[in-house]
Design an enzyme around this catalytic site. Structure first.
Site, PDB file in Angstrom:
ATOM      1  N   GLU A  65      40.750  40.671  43.832  1.00 13.31           N
ATOM      2  CA  GLU A  65      39.737  40.381  42.819  1.00 13.31           C
ATOM      3  C   GLU A  65      39.837  41.360  41.652  1.00 13.31           C
ATOM      4  O   GLU A  65      39.736  40.959  40.487  1.00 13.31           O
ATOM      5  CB  GLU A  65      38.333  40.455  43.440  1.00 13.31           C
ATOM      6  N   CYS A  98      34.726  44.990  44.946  1.00 10.13           N
ATOM      7  CA  CYS A  98      35.087  43.820  44.155  1.00 10.13           C
ATOM      8  C   CYS A  98      33.855  43.144  43.567  1.00 10.13           C
ATOM      9  O   CYS A  98      33.895  42.655  42.431  1.00 10.13           O
ATOM     10  CB  CYS A  98      35.893  42.846  45.006  1.00 10.13           C
ATOM     11  N   HIS A 129      42.681  45.607  44.988  1.00 11.93           N
ATOM     12  CA  HIS A 129      42.274  44.396  45.703  1.00 11.93           C
ATOM     13  C   HIS A 129      42.562  43.188  44.809  1.00 11.93           C
ATOM     14  O   HIS A 129      42.640  43.311  43.584  1.00 11.93           O
ATOM     15  CB  HIS A 129      40.792  44.452  46.034  1.00 11.93           C
TER      16      HIS A 129
END
Length: 161
Positions: free
Chosen positions: A58, A89, A56
């Site tokens: 992040e 995240c 992801h």
């Protein structure tokens, strides 16, 4: 409450990274980790591009920051994200000791675009016996389940985190 210029700049950067990433075989998510001294580290969603469900935006921004700074502790840093961080995240941000997260679009905006992570938020609110993925503790045979922790406690060269 007004948003400061640096906040606007970093949030705008995260959104632009997200939009550009769509054209680069990635998901529509971007993030920027900004350290207390103003250094910044970008991340974009590479889940489908790298076949890594943990890639992801992040998390990649956190990985980039930690790798380039040579630390796992990002105390004092702020995470700017184009979209509300998912539970993974958020947990990664907590483990990295990030001070604050700021995001633009929220989880409902993401869901309307086909990225519905409500099941992950609900997972922790659901009774254990009804969860989507059961998690069970089992006593292993022939080995002390506490051996790694005992080794850790006795190891004088450990790095606390």
């Amino acid at each position: 409450m007004s948003i400061s210029d640096p906040t606007q700049q970093h949030l705008t950067r995260a959104i632009r990274l997200a939009a550009e990433n769509v054209l680069n075989d990635g998901g529509p998510f971007g993030a920027v980790v900004v350290t207390a001294d103003g250094r910044f580290f970008d991340g974009v969603n590479r889940v489908t591009a790298s076949n890594d469900p943990t890639a992801h935006a992040e998390v990649t921004a956190i990985r980039n920051a930690c790798t380039q700074l040579g630390t796992f502790d990002l105390s004092g840093a702020i995470l700017y994200s184009s979209c509300e961080p998912c539970p993974m995240c958020l947990a990664s941000s907590l483990w990295a000791r990030i001070d604050c997260a700021v995001f633009a679009a929220d989880r409902h905006d993401a869901a309307s675009a086909g990225f519905d992570d409500a099941v992950f938020y609900e997972y922790f609110e659901t009774p254990a016996e009804l969860r989507l993925m059961p998690v069970h503790r089992t006593e292993p045979e022939g080995i002390n389940r506490l051996a790694p922790f005992q080794q850790w406690a006795d190891f004088t060269g450990r790095i606390e985190y």
